[in-house]
Design a protein around this motif. Structure first.
Motif, PDB file in Angstrom:
ATOM      1  N   UNK A  36       8.595   0.183 -23.374  1.00 22.51           N
ATOM      2  CA  UNK A  36       7.786   1.326 -22.932  1.00 22.51           C
ATOM      3  C   UNK A  36       8.317   2.572 -23.647  1.00 22.51           C
ATOM      4  N   UNK A  37       7.417   3.476 -24.006  1.00 24.97           N
ATOM      5  CA  UNK A  37       7.822   4.744 -24.615  1.00 24.97           C
ATOM      6  C   UNK A  37       7.853   5.837 -23.554  1.00 24.97           C
ATOM      7  N   UNK A  38       8.555   6.925 -23.857  1.00 28.99           N
ATOM      8  CA  UNK A  38       8.690   8.041 -22.912  1.00 28.99           C
ATOM      9  C   UNK A  38       8.250   9.340 -23.587  1.00 28.99           C
ATOM     10  N   UNK A  39       7.351  10.065 -22.906  1.00 30.21           N
ATOM     11  CA  UNK A  39       6.961  11.409 -23.344  1.00 30.21           C
ATOM     12  C   UNK A  39       7.382  12.398 -22.259  1.00 30.21           C
ATOM     13  N   UNK A  40       7.307  13.689 -22.560  1.00 33.01           N
ATOM     14  CA  UNK A  40       7.820  14.706 -21.645  1.00 33.01           C
ATOM     15  C   UNK A  40       6.711  15.622 -21.128  1.00 33.01           C
ATOM     16  N   UNK A  41       6.790  15.900 -19.818  1.00 34.45           N
ATOM     17  CA  UNK A  41       5.837  16.761 -19.110  1.00 34.45           C
ATOM     18  C   UNK A  41       6.645  18.006 -18.714  1.00 34.45           C
ATOM     19  N   UNK A  42       6.475  19.088 -19.453  1.00 38.43           N
ATOM     20  CA  UNK A  42       7.332  20.265 -19.236  1.00 38.43           C
ATOM     21  C   UNK A  42       6.821  21.081 -18.056  1.00 38.43           C
ATOM     22  N   UNK A  43       7.662  21.189 -17.049  1.00 38.49           N
ATOM     23  CA  UNK A  43       7.290  21.830 -15.788  1.00 38.49           C
ATOM     24  C   UNK A  43       7.412  23.355 -15.875  1.00 38.49           C
ATOM     25  N   UNK A  44       6.708  24.080 -14.986  1.00 36.43           N
ATOM     26  CA  UNK A  44       6.732  25.552 -15.048  1.00 36.43           C
ATOM     27  C   UNK A  44       7.938  26.150 -14.317  1.00 36.43           C
ATOM     28  N   UNK A  45       9.087  26.085 -14.964  1.00 39.16           N
ATOM     29  CA  UNK A  45      10.295  26.668 -14.364  1.00 39.16           C
ATOM     30  C   UNK A  45      10.213  28.198 -14.435  1.00 39.16           C
ATOM     31  N   UNK A  46      11.055  28.838 -13.637  1.00 39.19           N
ATOM     32  CA  UNK A  46      11.078  30.310 -13.585  1.00 39.19           C
ATOM     33  C   UNK A  46      11.447  30.871 -14.962  1.00 39.19           C
ATOM     34  N   UNK A  47      10.633  31.776 -15.456  1.00 38.89           N
ATOM     35  CA  UNK A  47      10.926  32.400 -16.756  1.00 38.89           C
ATOM     36  C   UNK A  47      10.392  31.621 -17.955  1.00 38.89           C
ATOM     37  N   UNK A  48       9.632  30.567 -17.717  1.00 39.98           N
ATOM     38  CA  UNK A  48       9.101  29.798 -18.842  1.00 39.98           C
ATOM     39  C   UNK A  48       8.105  30.641 -19.643  1.00 39.98           C
ATOM     40  N   UNK A  49       8.275  30.684 -20.946  1.00 37.60           N
ATOM     41  CA  UNK A  49       7.298  31.346 -21.817  1.00 37.60           C
ATOM     42  C   UNK A  49       7.358  30.691 -23.193  1.00 37.60           C
ATOM     43  N   UNK A  50       6.655  31.267 -24.170  1.00 41.54           N
ATOM     44  CA  UNK A  50       6.603  30.638 -25.495  1.00 41.54           C
ATOM     45  C   UNK A  50       7.984  30.558 -26.149  1.00 41.54           C
ATOM     46  N   UNK A  51       8.870  31.530 -25.847  1.00 41.05           N
ATOM     47  CA  UNK A  51      10.220  31.505 -26.442  1.00 41.05           C
ATOM     48  C   UNK A  51      11.082  30.400 -25.825  1.00 41.05           C
ATOM     49  N   UNK A  52      11.057  30.303 -24.491  1.00 39.24           N
ATOM     50  CA  UNK A  52      11.899  29.285 -23.857  1.00 39.24           C
ATOM     51  C   UNK A  52      11.375  27.876 -24.159  1.00 39.24           C
ATOM     52  N   UNK A  53      10.044  27.726 -24.245  1.00 38.04           N
ATOM     53  CA  UNK A  53       9.493  26.406 -24.570  1.00 38.04           C
ATOM     54  C   UNK A  53       9.875  26.023 -26.006  1.00 38.04           C
ATOM     55  N   UNK A  54       9.941  27.019 -26.899  1.00 38.04           N
ATOM     56  CA  UNK A  54      10.430  26.770 -28.265  1.00 38.04           C
ATOM     57  C   UNK A  54      11.822  26.131 -28.205  1.00 38.04           C
ATOM     58  N   UNK A  55      12.701  26.739 -27.395  1.00 36.09           N
ATOM     59  CA  UNK A  55      14.061  26.196 -27.229  1.00 36.09           C
ATOM     60  C   UNK A  55      14.026  24.800 -26.609  1.00 36.09           C
ATOM     61  N   UNK A  56      13.162  24.609 -25.602  1.00 39.78           N
ATOM     62  CA  UNK A  56      13.043  23.303 -24.930  1.00 39.78           C
ATOM     63  C   UNK A  56      12.660  22.197 -25.913  1.00 39.78           C
ATOM     64  N   UNK A  57      11.675  22.491 -26.771  1.00 39.65           N
ATOM     65  CA  UNK A  57      11.186  21.481 -27.714  1.00 39.65           C
ATOM     66  C   UNK A  57      12.306  21.092 -28.679  1.00 39.65           C
TER      67      UNK A  57
END
Length: 274
Positions: A36-57
């Motif tokens: 089985x493969x695994x993909x990620x569902x990024x949840x809306x944590x406090x302070x999430x924006x385009x910059x933090x999601x960049x870091x997350x990816x």
């Protein structure tokens, strides 16, 4: 064939849980044992924006991207890219997402080593235009309750798919076997959806296949408090609640239905491509 994992950055979690990023390596290893493969569902944590999601990816791809179970989607151009679902994506303005997701964005991931397929949540009809201008690759509907939102209403899927097709976006309808969350949201009884002995699930799956999507997502697995679980279930009662079981059917009824429809979907897709 793909497990989509709710993910928060290291040290963060939702209000009811503990941080879970440390579990990801074990989940990847277990998935790999069963092909089985695994993909990620990024949840809306406090302070999430385009910059933090960049870091997350970057974090997710650097840390887990080389694992054999890490899911990559084969695009129409033949590239294999990771696929990320962004839950409640509408909480961040389209202009902010465009910094990350359009080729000319100020800190764009496009055509970099961290490029991926990004899927936004469609709730209201107007969101589809925002998703397009934000630079997303597609949209999903998430909610397992038919009629709960514009996106989760089966009757709208044909129109959404037409919009996606004409704008080169992917449409991923989401299905579930039923819905009941009154144990945690006592006021939400009007969104309860009876399982009807598997008919509700099969109706949703049929509605999804009718629009010929690339991917169908199942919003479920272990959401026992929302009554969308598809694992084996036997009758169980505690002092405060009664869990749904599948009687008079077998405990594995919904796993069998899922397997059958997954096989049906694969065969149908081969026909569509001919």
């Amino acid at each position: 064939g793909v497990l989509v994992l709710s993910w928060y950055p290291p040290g963060l979690a939702d209000d009811n849980e503990e941080p879970s990023d440390s579990l990801v390596p074990f989940i990847l290893d277990a998935a790999h044992r069963y092909a089985i493969k695994v993909a990620f569902h990024i949840q809306p944590y406090k302070g999430r924006d385009d910059h933090t999601v960049h870091e997350n990816i970057k974090y997710i791809m650097d840390k887990y991207g080389s694992h054999a179970a890490f899911y990559k989607y084969k695009t129409s151009t033949g590239r294999s890219l990771p696929l990320f679902y962004i839950y409640d994506s509408y909480l961040t303005p389209a202009e902010s997402w465009a910094n990350l997701l359009t080729p000319s964005g100020s800190h764009s991931l496009r055509n970099t080593a961290y490029d991926a397929v990004f899927i936004a949540l469609l709730v209201e009809e107007g969101h589809k235009h925002d998703i397009l201008s934000a630079g997303y690759d597609g949209m999903y509907t998430y909610f397992a309750s038919n009629g709960f939102s514009f996106g989760s209403s089966h009757q709208n899927w044909k129109a959404i798919k037409t919009f996606c097709d004409s704008n080169n976006l992917m449409f991923i309808p989401s299905v579930g076997p039923g819905y009941i969350d009154t144990s945690i949201r006592p006021w939400n009884n009007h969104n309860t959806r009876n399982r009807v002995n598997g008919k509700y699930y099969e109706t949703a799956l049929q509605a999804a296949l009718t629009v010929r999507p690339e991917i169908v997502s199942i919003t479920s697995f272990n959401e026992w408090h929302e009554g969308t679980q598809i694992e084996k279930a036997v009758p169980k009662k505690t002092l405060t609640r009664l869990y749904l079981d599948y009687l008079p059917h077998q405990p594995n009824m919904y796993l069998e239905l899922t397997r059958r429809w997954a096989e049906h979907f694969s065969k149908e897709k081969e026909q569509w491509l001919m």
